[in-house]
Design an enzyme around this catalytic site. Sequence first.
Site, PDB file in Angstrom:
ATOM      1  N   ASP A   1      -4.257  -1.657  -4.470  1.00 18.75           N
ATOM      2  CA  ASP A   1      -4.229  -2.983  -5.088  1.00 18.75           C
ATOM      3  C   ASP A   1      -5.671  -3.456  -5.225  1.00 18.75           C
ATOM      4  OD1 ASP A   1      -2.883  -5.514  -5.960  1.00 18.75           O
ATOM      5  OD2 ASP A   1      -3.950  -6.300  -4.212  1.00 18.75           O
TER       6      ASP A   1
ATOM      7  N   GLU B 278      -2.622  -0.070 -10.461  1.00 19.02           N
ATOM      8  CA  GLU B 278      -2.026  -0.984 -11.438  1.00 19.02           C
ATOM      9  C   GLU B 278      -2.877  -1.007 -12.691  1.00 19.02           C
ATOM     10  OE1 GLU B 278      -0.228  -5.571 -11.499  1.00 19.02           O
ATOM     11  OE2 GLU B 278      -1.512  -4.860  -9.868  1.00 19.02           O
TER      12      GLU B 278
ATOM     13  N   ASP C 233      -2.008  -8.723  -0.122  1.00 22.23           N
ATOM     14  CA  ASP C 233      -2.609  -7.565  -0.772  1.00 22.23           C
ATOM     15  C   ASP C 233      -2.002  -6.258  -0.269  1.00 22.23           C
ATOM     16  OD1 ASP C 233      -4.289  -9.280  -2.175  1.00 22.23           O
ATOM     17  OD2 ASP C 233      -5.797  -9.263  -0.603  1.00 22.23           O
TER      18      ASP C 233
END
Length: 407
Positions: A196, A280, A361
């Site tokens: 992340d 991502e 997170d």
Amino acid sequence: MQLRYAFRLYPDAAQQAALARAFGCARVVFNDAVRAREDARKAGQPFPTAGQLSRKLITEAKRTTERSWLGEVSAVVLQQSLRDAEKAYRNFFASLKGTRKGPKVGPPRLKSRKDTRQSIRFTANARWSITDQGRLNLPKIGAVKVKWSRTLPAVPTSVTVIKDAAGRFFGSFVIDTDPAADQARMPETDRTVGIDLGLTHFAVLSDGTKIDSPRFLRRAEKKLKKAQKELSRKQKGSRNRAKARLKVARAHATVADARREFHHQLSTKLICENQGIAVEDLSVAGLARTKLAKSVHDAGWSSFVSMLEYKADRYGRTLVKIGRFTPTSQTCSTCGAVDGPKPLSVREWTCTACGAVHDRDTNAAINVKTAAGLAVSACGAPVRPGAVPAQREETGSHGLPAGNRAA
């Protein structure tokens, strides 16, 4: 697979003058090619072919008084400049047709002698070589001193000499590597990880590891502000302004080199330790239009993900990108319940369905790993097959080195 290895060059005064002539001649040939094609377009005539341009702009031009100085540099440099112009037009037409990936590109523009970045390319036809003393011998330039930080894994197919905005010279060698040999060098592992990316922490891994963001630009802002202020006070066209511009460029180069080195070290570490990596697919261009623009650019997420892509392809690892609209920060990684959006100030939350307490997170990193289909590999199952191929223009060793190190 093609990679680039960049090393710092230290040409003497005479060699710098010869390189300046080569940069100028390559620029003139490129501009002449653009003008020739533009004149043909306005006249409604077919574009001249590469052979016609080579004969007219190089061979015949050397015999004229106005362009006789083109003979002072290697002919290969001029031919490569024509190829660059031809490639720029191919990219432009492919962009118009929609067959080229990425943002649309415009037609080639004329190059200026005031451009802060100059480059020339030597292929094998130029008969350049590396001497026994470790110098780079270039035709009509001489043996240039090189700061070698590593040995080249194979014989280079070409070398590009680059002068950056900070006035530094680099030699960028193109190497054809053996994918099987590269993959054999990597340690075997069945670990997988989800990443992340953020601003407070540059990266948070699904195993709970948090990597702080170095914030290279923020730390150098005071020095950059002072250098930029001195530049704005100098008279345009003066030598003092040129010196001040160089000072600003060197300050920015230091920041860029440090950020690039950080990205390379972290991406290499993750590739070595994990067989599968999930990230991502962030919309960096969209985030760069918000009030967090400076911090987003300072983090350099796109550069980092690009490094993960080509290194995963090189070493036989698996990289999976999940959709940017996947609610990784809203989903409970324990029970899968979607708890709704939360402001950025909320760094820890409790799931209303199962009561699990999550770090924002770390929970998002676990959800990234799960959404990519890599979570099952924790018990020894094979990871999701199919590596994402690296883009050719992103391949390289470590780009331009910081200081005397080949990053």
